[in-house]
Design an enzyme around this catalytic site. Structure first.
Site, short mmCIF file in Angstrom:
data_model
loop_
_atom_site.label_atom_id
_atom_site.label_comp_id
_atom_site.label_asym_id
_atom_site.label_seq_id
_atom_site.Cartn_x
_atom_site.Cartn_y
_atom_site.Cartn_z
N ARG A 1 0.82 -1.26 -0.10
CA ARG A 1 0.04 -0.01 0.12
C ARG A 1 0.87 1.25 -0.11
NH1 ARG A 1 -5.37 1.33 3.49
NH2 ARG A 1 -6.18 -0.04 1.65
N HIS B 1 -7.04 0.51 -6.71
CA HIS B 1 -7.09 -0.34 -5.76
C HIS B 1 -7.80 -1.56 -6.11
CE1 HIS B 1 -7.71 -1.63 -1.63
NE2 HIS B 1 -8.52 -0.60 -0.95
N GLN C 1 -9.96 -3.93 -3.68
CA GLN C 1 -11.21 -3.54 -3.25
C GLN C 1 -12.33 -3.61 -4.68
OE1 GLN C 1 -12.06 -1.90 -0.14
NE2 GLN C 1 -14.28 -2.39 -1.39
N ASP D 1 -17.04 7.06 -2.12
CA ASP D 1 -15.72 7.02 -1.23
C ASP D 1 -15.52 8.33 -0.42
OD1 ASP D 1 -13.14 6.21 -0.11
OD2 ASP D 1 -12.35 6.01 -2.07
N CYS E 1 -16.10 1.52 -0.07
CA CYS E 1 -15.08 0.69 0.37
C CYS E 1 -14.53 0.66 1.78
CB CYS E 1 -13.87 1.16 -0.50
SG CYS E 1 -13.14 2.76 -0.33
N ARG F 1 -13.70 -8.61 1.26
CA ARG F 1 -12.47 -8.53 0.93
C ARG F 1 -11.67 -9.75 1.37
NH1 ARG F 1 -9.97 -3.40 0.69
NH2 ARG F 1 -8.22 -4.97 0.35
N1 CP Z 1 -11.49 -0.12 1.88
C1 CP Z 1 -9.93 -0.32 2.37
O1 CP Z 1 -9.30 -0.58 1.38
O2 CP Z 1 -9.90 -0.15 3.89
P1 CP Z 1 -8.67 -0.06 4.63
O3 CP Z 1 -8.01 1.42 4.29
O4 CP Z 1 -9.10 -0.02 5.98
O5 CP Z 1 -7.65 -1.21 4.41
N1 NVA Z 2 -9.59 6.69 -1.85
C1 NVA Z 2 -9.33 5.93 -0.43
C2 NVA Z 2 -9.73 4.53 -0.13
C3 NVA Z 2 -9.36 4.20 1.34
C4 NVA Z 2 -9.58 2.65 1.25
C5 NVA Z 2 -7.81 6.48 0.00
O1 NVA Z 2 -7.05 6.27 -0.85
O2 NVA Z 2 -7.82 6.95 1.11
#
Ligand code: CP
Ligand code: NVA
Length: 304
Positions: free
Chosen positions: A101, A128, A131, A219, A259, A287
């Site tokens: 990430r 992502h 997701q 989101d 998400c 997930r």
């Molecule tokens: N939806 C998602 O990726 O959540 P987190 O940021 O908690 O991993």
């Molecule tokens: N768009 C959000 C998704 C979090 C799971 C971010 O990148 O923070």
């Protein structure tokens, strides 16, 4: 093989992963700790916080018989200047897969380029994909199909939106994306989606995206990394909220997805998020099952 963009997959591969995720969901208790990742390890690099991604990947790995290592980037030598390429080379000598990430999408691409084990994008500023596989699983559970459904995205044209646009094109869904001017999804992703199918439209009015939609998705208005723009974003995004009025314009059997984490009262109201059309907690659960399908596919592929 890597999973950096959802478009690294074909529609056939997506269906295979969704079928496997359905199986893992049904067989969860029966297969615990005796699965295909026995003797395998997964390195999970996180530059940003996570609840769902971390816990679902870690639990999925353990339930498939493997071992997951949570590696905060600040605690790795990456944080002291070791290169991404060298990190990828070294981790590949120890583990059987890497998830990452990251803030900058180029970091996960560089990991994939230099690792000799599969690399999975666990969220970047651009996409992502993990997701979106869970989202597709959830939509298919509810409607029994993907092809021909109408998806309405309300809010920021962000990483999740980009992956959903590509997935919609791959799976034959029509997507209408409503964002304020200046917050549209990545232009090259929209162009790519249009080369796969013709079902992607960009609009500014949230009602236009919601009208007749089977799936309404939103989101956060302020993604991780965008915190410096928070005040401006809260001002600009005010009307990009999934609430009862917006939902009334959607199909009567519409579901609502997010998400998570949600900012209740901003991009979604409590009433909708906790209401009968909300699928957000099934989506979060999925997930876990899609994580199993991804890890099995990349690290311990079946022969059938
Ligand atoms: N939806 C998602 O990726 O959540 P987190 O940021 O908690 O991993
Ligand atoms: N768009 C959000 C998704 C979090 C799971 C971010 O990148 O923070």
């Amino acid at each position: 093989m890597n999973l950096i963009s959802i478009a690294d997959l074909t529609s056939t591969q997506i269906i295979h992963l969704l079928d496997r995720a359905d199986s893992w969901k049904k067989e969860r208790s029966a297969n615990k700790f005796a699965g295909p990742l026995a003797g395998k390890s997964l390195a999970m690099i996180f530059e940003k916080p996570s609840t769902r991604t971390r816990v679902s990947l870690e639990t999925a790995t353990v339930e498939l018989g493997g071992h997951a290592l949570y590696l905060s980037s600040g605690e790795l030598q990456l944080g002291r200047g070791e290169t991404v390429a060298d990190t990828a080379r070294v981790l590949s000598r120890y583990v059987h897969g890497i998830t990452a990430r990251v803030y900058d999408h180029r970091t996960v691409e560089a990991l994939a380029q230099h690792a000799s084990v599969p690399v999975v994008n666990a969220l970047s500023n651009r996409e992502h994909p993990c997701q979106i596989l869970a989202d597709l699983m959830t939509i298919r559970e509810r409607f029994g199909r993907l092809d021909g459904l109408k998806v309405g995205w309300i809010g920021d044209g962000n990483n999740v939106c980009n992956s959903l646009i590509l997935a919609s094109a791959l799976m034959g869904m029509d997507i209408s994306v409503a964002t304020p001017s200046g917050y549209a999804p990545a232009a090259d992703i929209v162009e790519r989606a249009k080369t796969i199918g013709d079902g992607c439209s960009l609009v500014e009015d949230p009602n236009d995206a919601a009208r007749g939609a089977h799936v309404l998705v939103t989101d956060t208005w302020v993604s991780m990394g965008d915190e410096g723009e928070e005040a401006e974003r809260l001002r600009v995004f005010g009307r990009y909220q999934i609430n009862r009025e917006l939902l009334e314009g959607a199909s009567t059997d519409a579901i609502v997805m997010h998400c998570l984490p949600a900012h209740r009262g901003q991009e979604i109201t409590d009433e909708v998020m906790d209401g009968p059309q909300s699928a957000v907690f099934d989506e979060a659960e999925n997930r876990m099952h899609t994580s199993k399908a991804i890890l099995e596919w990349l690290i311990a592929p079946r022969r059938d």
